[in-house]
Design an enzyme around this catalytic site. Structure first.
Site, PDB file in Angstrom:
ATOM      1  N   GLU A  37      -3.288  86.089 -51.925  1.00 26.45           N
ATOM      2  CA  GLU A  37      -4.340  85.251 -52.713  1.00 26.45           C
ATOM      3  C   GLU A  37      -3.685  84.027 -53.213  1.00 26.45           C
ATOM      4  OE1 GLU A  37      -6.549  86.786 -57.147  1.00 26.45           O
ATOM      5  OE2 GLU A  37      -4.754  87.621 -56.427  1.00 26.45           O
TER       6      GLU A  37
ATOM      7  N   LYS B 276     -13.987  85.613 -54.968  1.00 21.51           N
ATOM      8  CA  LYS B 276     -13.682  87.094 -55.637  1.00 21.51           C
ATOM      9  C   LYS B 276     -14.736  87.473 -56.907  1.00 21.51           C
ATOM     10  CE  LYS B 276      -9.494  88.824 -58.205  1.00 21.51           C
ATOM     11  NZ  LYS B 276      -8.462  88.177 -58.916  1.00 21.51           N
TER      12      LYS B 276
ATOM     13  N   CYS C 267      -7.059  91.079 -54.720  1.00 22.09           N
ATOM     14  CA  CYS C 267      -6.478  91.551 -55.714  1.00 22.09           C
ATOM     15  C   CYS C 267      -6.985  92.508 -56.702  1.00 22.09           C
ATOM     16  CB  CYS C 267      -6.070  90.346 -56.569  1.00 22.09           C
ATOM     17  SG  CYS C 267      -4.421  90.684 -57.404  1.00 22.09           S
TER      18      CYS C 267
END
Length: 263
Positions: free
Chosen positions: A39, A107, A143
């Site tokens: 990321e 995300k 994440c």
């Protein structure tokens, strides 16, 4: 067997420096059909991401595409792209071995936890993404997303046979333990190979992002590779035949009772 590279690199604030790190890692990932980077490979987290963010046709993603084409290796990496209201999207880009951008996953779950407020800088995405790369159907997870099992299950339902989890996991009490446990849990509960790649710690930046511990985890939850805390590139193999064997032995996906709800 499909060879995949876990590219655990430190990330600097300067995108040009990071693009050179990507190129160096790809040179070390010879023979891999897919290379996964962390990321925020474009630049480190912080207030500066709003100035450093680039559109997907900007120089950083264009450089990723050129590197992928040069090495004949598909690439997944994290970038930031401009969003409305002065914020950015935290985006995982997927580039195939010809250099074509084939997916961009924004995300969904933002890290407003452990004292952090990602949502102050980042706008959330709203659509899961599964992409075909290197002969695999890869579900993209970024994440904090890994803490939400419903996303991983949705990706499996959309045809993912592998997860790619990219992270800039933060340090802190129990945080590394959470990372290892969550990555293995997503693999076990979905009987799915999981490529989890985090940033290596950058010794020149003291912001707490990056614990390393990138892993290739098989469908039974066994870490076939664990890169530890330092900068590393490791090539491993994904055996889809093992997935078939595990799912015959442990058919938990078939045993779901989706019509049963609590009153």
């Amino acid at each position: 067997m499909t060879r995949v590279a876990l590219c655990q690199i430190p990330v600097a604030h300067d995108p040009k420096t990071n693009l050179e790190s990507v190129r160096d890692a790809l040179a070390r990932a010879e023979g891999a059909r897919l290379a996964v980077f962390p990321e925020a490979t474009l630049t480190r987290f912080g207030r500066g991401v709003t100035e450093t963010a680039e559109p997907l046709d900007g120089p950083f993603v264009t450089g990723l595409a050129e590197a992928a084409r040069e090495h004949g290796t598909a690439v997944i990496a994290g970038v930031f792209e401009p969003a409305e209201g002065g914020r950015v999207y935290n985006t995982a880009v997927a580039v195939d071995e010809t250099g074509e951008l084939v997916a961009a996953y924004r995300k969904i779950h933002l890290f407003d936890s452990f004292g952090s407020r990602e949502s102050e800088l980042v706008s959330p995405g709203d659509a899961p993404a599964v992409v075909s790369l290197g002969g695999l159907r890869v579900g993209l997870i970024t994440c904090y997303d890994v803490r939400f099992p419903e996303l991983a299950r949705a990706l499996v339902d959309e045809g993912a046979d592998v997860f790619a989890v990219i992270a800039a996991w933060g340090t802190g009490p129990m945080k590394e333990e959470h990372w290892v446990t969550l990555v293995k849990a997503r693999a076990i509960e979905n009987t799915t190979w999981t490529i989890a790649v985090g940033q290596a710690p950058n010794p020149f930046v003291q912001d707490g992002f990056g614990v390393g511990r990138s892993m290739l985890v098989d469908p039974m939850g066994v870490a076939r590779h664990d890169l530890g805390p330092g900068t590393a590139v490791e090539v491993g193999e994904i055996d889809q035949g093992l997935t078939e064997i595990v799912r015959r032995t442990l058919p938990s996906l078939e045993h779901r009772r989706l019509g049963v709800t609590r009153s």
